[in-house]
Design a protein around this motif. Structure first.
Motif, mmCIF file in Angstrom:
data_model
loop_
_atom_site.group_PDB
_atom_site.id
_atom_site.type_symbol
_atom_site.label_atom_id
_atom_site.label_comp_id
_atom_site.label_asym_id
_atom_site.label_seq_id
_atom_site.Cartn_x
_atom_site.Cartn_y
_atom_site.Cartn_z
ATOM 1 N N LEU A 124 0.828 -1.194 0.000
ATOM 2 C CA LEU A 124 0.000 0.000 0.000
ATOM 3 C C LEU A 124 0.865 1.247 0.000
ATOM 4 O O LEU A 124 1.959 1.261 0.540
ATOM 5 C CB LEU A 124 -0.908 -0.017 1.234
ATOM 6 N N ILE A 125 0.351 2.303 -0.600
ATOM 7 C CA ILE A 125 1.132 3.514 -0.764
ATOM 8 C C ILE A 125 1.609 4.060 0.573
ATOM 9 O O ILE A 125 2.771 4.265 0.780
ATOM 10 C CB ILE A 125 0.300 4.571 -1.513
ATOM 11 N N LEU A 126 0.724 4.306 1.484
ATOM 12 C CA LEU A 126 1.110 4.828 2.794
ATOM 13 C C LEU A 126 0.165 4.269 3.833
ATOM 14 O O LEU A 126 -1.046 4.299 3.650
ATOM 15 C CB LEU A 126 1.011 6.370 2.825
ATOM 16 N N PHE A 157 3.755 10.417 -1.423
ATOM 17 C CA PHE A 157 5.187 10.113 -1.485
ATOM 18 C C PHE A 157 6.042 11.360 -1.703
ATOM 19 O O PHE A 157 7.094 11.508 -1.105
ATOM 20 C CB PHE A 157 5.450 9.132 -2.618
ATOM 21 N N ASP A 158 5.605 12.244 -2.605
ATOM 22 C CA ASP A 158 6.422 13.421 -2.911
ATOM 23 C C ASP A 158 6.584 14.308 -1.677
ATOM 24 O O ASP A 158 7.683 14.786 -1.382
ATOM 25 C CB ASP A 158 5.791 14.224 -4.046
ATOM 26 N N ASP A 159 5.494 14.515 -0.984
ATOM 27 C CA ASP A 159 5.484 15.334 0.230
ATOM 28 C C ASP A 159 6.449 14.757 1.273
ATOM 29 O O ASP A 159 7.305 15.463 1.826
ATOM 30 C CB ASP A 159 4.050 15.336 0.773
ATOM 31 N N THR A 160 6.322 13.472 1.535
ATOM 32 C CA THR A 160 7.149 12.810 2.543
ATOM 33 C C THR A 160 8.614 12.769 2.134
ATOM 34 O O THR A 160 9.513 13.051 2.934
ATOM 35 C CB THR A 160 6.637 11.380 2.776
ATOM 36 N N SER A 161 8.870 12.418 0.873
ATOM 37 C CA SER A 161 10.243 12.319 0.385
ATOM 38 C C SER A 161 10.965 13.650 0.484
ATOM 39 O O SER A 161 12.122 13.717 0.921
ATOM 40 C CB SER A 161 10.257 11.844 -1.073
ATOM 41 N N LEU A 189 6.770 4.043 -7.692
ATOM 42 C CA LEU A 189 6.330 5.410 -7.417
ATOM 43 C C LEU A 189 7.122 6.012 -6.258
ATOM 44 O O LEU A 189 7.516 7.186 -6.297
ATOM 45 C CB LEU A 189 4.835 5.422 -7.089
ATOM 46 N N GLY A 190 7.354 5.203 -5.222
ATOM 47 C CA GLY A 190 8.151 5.673 -4.106
ATOM 48 C C GLY A 190 9.570 6.005 -4.534
ATOM 49 O O GLY A 190 10.126 7.041 -4.156
ATOM 50 N N ARG A 191 10.180 5.122 -5.311
ATOM 51 C CA ARG A 191 11.529 5.375 -5.823
ATOM 52 C C ARG A 191 11.580 6.682 -6.607
ATOM 53 O O ARG A 191 12.488 7.509 -6.400
ATOM 54 C CB ARG A 191 11.959 4.230 -6.737
ATOM 55 N N ASN A 192 10.628 6.884 -7.501
ATOM 56 C CA ASN A 192 10.627 8.101 -8.315
ATOM 57 C C ASN A 192 10.499 9.350 -7.458
ATOM 58 O O ASN A 192 11.161 10.365 -7.711
ATOM 59 C CB ASN A 192 9.488 8.042 -9.328
#
Length: 394
Positions: free
Chosen positions: A15-17, A159-163, A190-193
């Motif tokens: 799952l995404i988050l 993901f972008d926000d957290t990364s 998606l997480g890697r990107n």
């Protein structure tokens, strides 16, 4: 060995988050054309503002529970809006994209001037398309960035926000050569990107990436590859996309055993490492970093919700509170264009259930996140969440 072994033998849906895990849906972005900053209906802020709340009522038992929590949180937010009246109209979507589109159209035909919700990505995409021509904005609970844009905002933490938050902190503290460890499914990619983009945007250095399949054998086989990449590329940090429900327990055990020591290589998590609580006892997460919403704001919201409804809110309930809080803050300005895209994306942002947040012009949301670490099996905040954003606002 950790009990995750039996799980990892089976195909997993990562799952995404975990905090908004169910908000991701496999769907294509809609063809939105409502990108002008003036988009949004004219409102009379001296009268109750019709707001449609789209919730997954009418679906599964779990969807109905989520629907009730979201409605409860929205009504809790309305109590705070001194000087502003909200005419909240609740529509069930059954967790369905088709029903979400129908509900959105019905809501706007019945006078709704903004839509808060729905939850799932496909449903949010469909709702946005259904009312794009009328210029009505949709503040969805999804964290699926692929549907963001035009008249659709995704309010979930993505993901972008957290990364970006974690990479900025890593760069500032000298942990700037970052290796990405990710699963090779859609979520892992998606997480890697997102991490790679954050590395580039924040002036850190990529130390490469190591992928693995969602099986015990593949995870074990990835460990020596990680060690080799750390040594060859001089990585001083490893950014893992996995969660405690997937490969994190195994990596947390095997990587330190293989000599990738947490004393010299900073472990960073894209997901919450305090959920579930037993994750905090894993040796490999001690000293690791992850991002989380402002704990004091989250606790205050939880206490208020519990006092009002006699139970603890689920992890996404606060998003409904946030949507209403944003509408109320904008309506308080008294402007007829209060709900336009330009005003929704004003730089100062808003204060919500889990701290400050602001809607961005690309349709995603930036949250004021704290950086946490794990010490002695407990969560310790090492960089507090910001209490505000720069920029003009209300």
């Amino acid at each position: 060995m950790f009990a995750v072994f039996d799980t990892l033998r089976k195909p997993l849906r990562l799952l995404i988050l975990p905090f908004v895990a169910f908000a991701l849906a496999a769907c294509e972005p809609g063809l939105m054309t409502n990108t002008g900053s003036s988009k949004g209906p004219k409102v009379d802020t001296s009268k109750p503002i019709p707001v449609a709340l789209l919730v997954p009522r009418g679906g599964s038992a779990s969807d109905n529970l989520l629907a009730q929590e979201l409605e409860n949180a929205a009504r809790l937010a309305i109590r705070d809006l001194a000087g502003v009246q909200i005419d909240l109209r609740v529509y069930g979507t059954g967790g369905s994209a088709a029903l979400a589109a129908t509900a959105a159209s019905q809501a706007v035909n019945e006078g709704a001037q903004i839509i808060v919700g729905p939850l799932y990505g496909e449903a949010a995409n469909a709702a946005g398309n259904a009312v794009a021509a009328q210029g009505v904005n949709v503040l969805s609970f999804s964290n699926n960035a692929s549907i963001a844009g035009g008249n659709v905002f995704v309010m979930g933490q993505g993901f972008d926000d957290t990364s970006s938050r974690l990479v900025r902190f890593a760069k500032a503290t000298g942990k700037d050569k970052i290796l990405v460890l990710h699963s090779n499914d859609v979520a892992g990619q998606l997480g890697r990107n997102a991490i790679m983009n954050a590395i580039a945007q924040n002036g850190a250095t990529s130390a490469g990436a190591v992928d693995y399949s969602l099986s015990q054998e593949s995870v074990i086989a990835a460990v020596p590859r990680v060690k080799a990449a750390v040594e060859a590329n001089g990585a001083n940090a490893i950014f893992l996309t996995t969660s405690s429900a997937s490969a994190l327990p195994l990596f947390a055990q095997l990587l330190p055993e293989a000599g990738v020591l947490t004393t010299s290589t900073q472990y960073i998590g894209l997901t919450r490492w305090d959920i579930p609580a037993q994750t905090l006892a894993l040796p490999g997460v001690q000293g690791g970093w992850f991002a989380m919403p402002d704990p004091s704001a989250t606790a205050a919201f939880s206490q208020r919700y519990s006092a009002a409804y006699g139970k603890t809110p689920g992890p996404i309930a606060g998003l409904a509170f946030d949507g209403i809080a944003a509408v109320g803050a904008l309506a308080r300005s008294g402007k007829s264009n209060a709900l336009s895209t330009a005003n929704l994306t004003q730089g100062a942002g808003f204060r919500g259930a889990n701290g400050v947040f602001r809607l961005k012009t690309d349709g995603t949301t930036e949250h004021g996140l704290a950086i946490a670490t794990v010490r002695n099996n407990s969560v310790v905040i090492i960089d507090p969440a910001p209490q505000g954003f720069g920029g003009a606002g209300f």
